[in-house]
Enzyme design. Sequence first.
Site, short mmCIF file in Angstrom:
data_model
loop_
_atom_site.label_atom_id
_atom_site.label_comp_id
_atom_site.label_asym_id
_atom_site.label_seq_id
_atom_site.Cartn_x
_atom_site.Cartn_y
_atom_site.Cartn_z
N ASN A 217 25.18 -20.11 -6.82
CA ASN A 217 25.04 -18.93 -7.68
C ASN A 217 26.24 -18.01 -7.44
O ASN A 217 26.39 -17.46 -6.35
CB ASN A 217 23.72 -18.23 -7.32
CG ASN A 217 23.47 -16.96 -8.11
OD1 ASN A 217 24.36 -16.46 -8.80
ND2 ASN A 217 22.28 -16.41 -7.99
N CYS B 33 23.89 -10.26 -11.59
CA CYS B 33 23.92 -11.55 -12.29
C CYS B 33 24.04 -11.39 -13.80
O CYS B 33 24.51 -12.30 -14.49
CB CYS B 33 22.67 -12.36 -11.96
SG CYS B 33 22.50 -12.65 -10.21
N HIS C 282 22.48 -18.04 -16.74
CA HIS C 282 23.00 -17.72 -15.42
C HIS C 282 22.56 -18.80 -14.45
O HIS C 282 21.40 -19.23 -14.48
CB HIS C 282 22.48 -16.34 -14.99
CG HIS C 282 22.64 -16.09 -13.53
ND1 HIS C 282 23.87 -16.19 -12.90
CD2 HIS C 282 21.75 -15.77 -12.56
CE1 HIS C 282 23.71 -15.94 -11.62
NE2 HIS C 282 22.43 -15.68 -11.38
O1 UT7 Z 1 20.54 -14.52 -9.44
C1 UT7 Z 1 19.31 -14.27 -8.88
C2 UT7 Z 1 19.44 -14.56 -7.40
N1 UT7 Z 1 18.30 -15.07 -6.77
C3 UT7 Z 1 17.59 -16.13 -7.16
O2 UT7 Z 1 17.82 -16.74 -8.17
C4 UT7 Z 1 16.51 -16.58 -6.24
C5 UT7 Z 1 15.28 -17.02 -6.96
N2 UT7 Z 1 14.40 -17.65 -6.02
C6 UT7 Z 1 14.58 -18.92 -5.62
O3 UT7 Z 1 15.49 -19.60 -6.08
C7 UT7 Z 1 13.59 -19.49 -4.65
O4 UT7 Z 1 12.58 -18.56 -4.42
C8 UT7 Z 1 14.22 -19.91 -3.29
C9 UT7 Z 1 15.16 -21.09 -3.50
C10 UT7 Z 1 14.99 -18.76 -2.67
C11 UT7 Z 1 13.14 -20.34 -2.34
O5 UT7 Z 1 12.44 -21.44 -2.87
P1 UT7 Z 1 10.85 -21.47 -2.86
O6 UT7 Z 1 10.45 -22.77 -3.40
O7 UT7 Z 1 10.39 -20.23 -3.57
O8 UT7 Z 1 10.55 -21.41 -1.34
P2 UT7 Z 1 9.66 -20.35 -0.56
O9 UT7 Z 1 10.30 -19.01 -0.59
O10 UT7 Z 1 8.26 -20.48 -1.07
O11 UT7 Z 1 9.76 -20.90 0.90
C12 UT7 Z 1 9.22 -22.16 1.27
C13 UT7 Z 1 9.59 -22.44 2.69
C14 UT7 Z 1 9.38 -21.27 3.63
O12 UT7 Z 1 8.87 -21.74 4.85
P3 UT7 Z 1 7.30 -21.61 5.19
O13 UT7 Z 1 7.04 -20.13 5.16
O14 UT7 Z 1 6.59 -22.34 4.10
O15 UT7 Z 1 7.21 -22.25 6.52
C15 UT7 Z 1 10.79 -20.75 3.85
O16 UT7 Z 1 10.93 -20.12 5.10
O17 UT7 Z 1 10.96 -22.78 2.77
C16 UT7 Z 1 11.58 -22.02 3.81
N3 UT7 Z 1 12.99 -21.82 3.47
C17 UT7 Z 1 13.92 -22.71 3.80
N4 UT7 Z 1 13.86 -23.89 4.43
C18 UT7 Z 1 15.01 -24.58 4.59
C19 UT7 Z 1 13.57 -20.78 2.83
N5 UT7 Z 1 14.88 -21.00 2.74
C20 UT7 Z 1 15.14 -22.19 3.32
C21 UT7 Z 1 16.30 -22.94 3.54
N6 UT7 Z 1 16.19 -24.11 4.17
N7 UT7 Z 1 17.51 -22.53 3.12
#
Ligand code: UT7
Length: 332
Positions: free
Chosen positions: A289, A113, A259
């Site tokens: 992204n 990134c 980014h």
């Molecule tokens: O360039 C760098 C590349 N990467 C990034 O920028 C990623 C940075 N991280 C993020 O943007 C966030 O951490 C995410 C968008 C990936 C996840 O958001 P979050 O608010 O941190 O969610 P979480 O990981 O705390 O997950 C919350 C829930 C989980 O379920 P449980 O365990 O609470 O039942 C996940 O399994 O959301 C679930 N989840 C989804 N649900 C629906 C994870 N991905 C998805 C999805 N759709 N696509």
Amino acid sequence: MKRTVILGTGHYVPPKVVTNFDLEKMMDTSNEWIVQRTGIRERHFVEPGIGSSDLAYEASIRAIEDAGIDKSEIDFIILATLSPDHYFPGVGVILQAKLGLAGIGALDVRNQCTGFIYALSVADQYIKTGMYKRILVVGAEVQSSNLNFSTEGRDMAVLFGDGAGAVIVGPNEEDNDRGILSTHLFADGRFLKDLWMEKPSPKDNPVFSNKMIEEKRYFPRMDGRSVFKNATVRMPEAVKIALKHNNLTIDDVDLIIPHQANYRITELVARSLGVSMDKVMSNIDKYGNTTAASIPIALDEAIKSGRLKKNDIVVLTAFGSGYTWGSAVIKM
Ligand code: UT7
């Protein structure tokens, strides 16, 4: 020493649009979840057979035209990608051949990134020292062919998109202070496993095995929360270091182009820098992204839409896999 100016910009995304509703049909996710957690509404995906070099070529042609130069004036290519067409050689040489520029040097940058900021920083040094006069700097990615579109991979699969952005840089020949004021690059390799594509790896012998495929270890994986936390700290930090270095304050800045990783990350970067979202570029809703392509795509859109004008101060900042992060300050 002559500063490095941006002479032209261009971007290209493949025509196929994939909405959150399309992803709903492939995995247990929802448009609402994706929009709330990331700000993404749609992204562009390539058709099979199209690689990063193809997207890079289209973006490059647009940047060359925008710069008003003949492509034969380009004397070096720097291409940032995490998704090269092949394991080797790099995409830079493929782009060079596609542009019909056989002979000139072509360098691949592998800083994910942050790749475009690393690439721009390298180009800046070559221009300032007078080694090259017209450098094509590109960020290009095809992510869609290696994401796990089942529920298991939904945390990654909903985030990424394909695209490319390009700029032409050269020395400022005018009597003014426009150009790249600084670049700052950082990395912390202790976090490599927080966001990585582990396999295939030449550490394995043989490189490819049924076990690796059964375990799906060829898909990129991440610790989303760790990436999120570090991104919201490191990007503002890199911007503050850059401003201090240039004796500028945030009030001197006309636009920040971070980014495009997640709209919530962008909002937190803005808050940490004490600016409203009016001063921060965001187009993640349309593209997701696009890794190394996200900043040059956003830069091109900011210029073409009139949001960024001649003599404006723009700060670029990125954070991603490695971890790598950085910033660049440009007087346009
Ligand atoms: O360039 C760098 C590349 N990467 C990034 O920028 C990623 C940075 N991280 C993020 O943007 C966030 O951490 C995410 C968008 C990936 C996840 O958001 P979050 O608010 O941190 O969610 P979480 O990981 O705390 O997950 C919350 C829930 C989980 O379920 P449980 O365990 O609470 O039942 C996940 O399994 O959301 C679930 N989840 C989804 N649900 C629906 C994870 N991905 C998805 C999805 N759709 N696509």
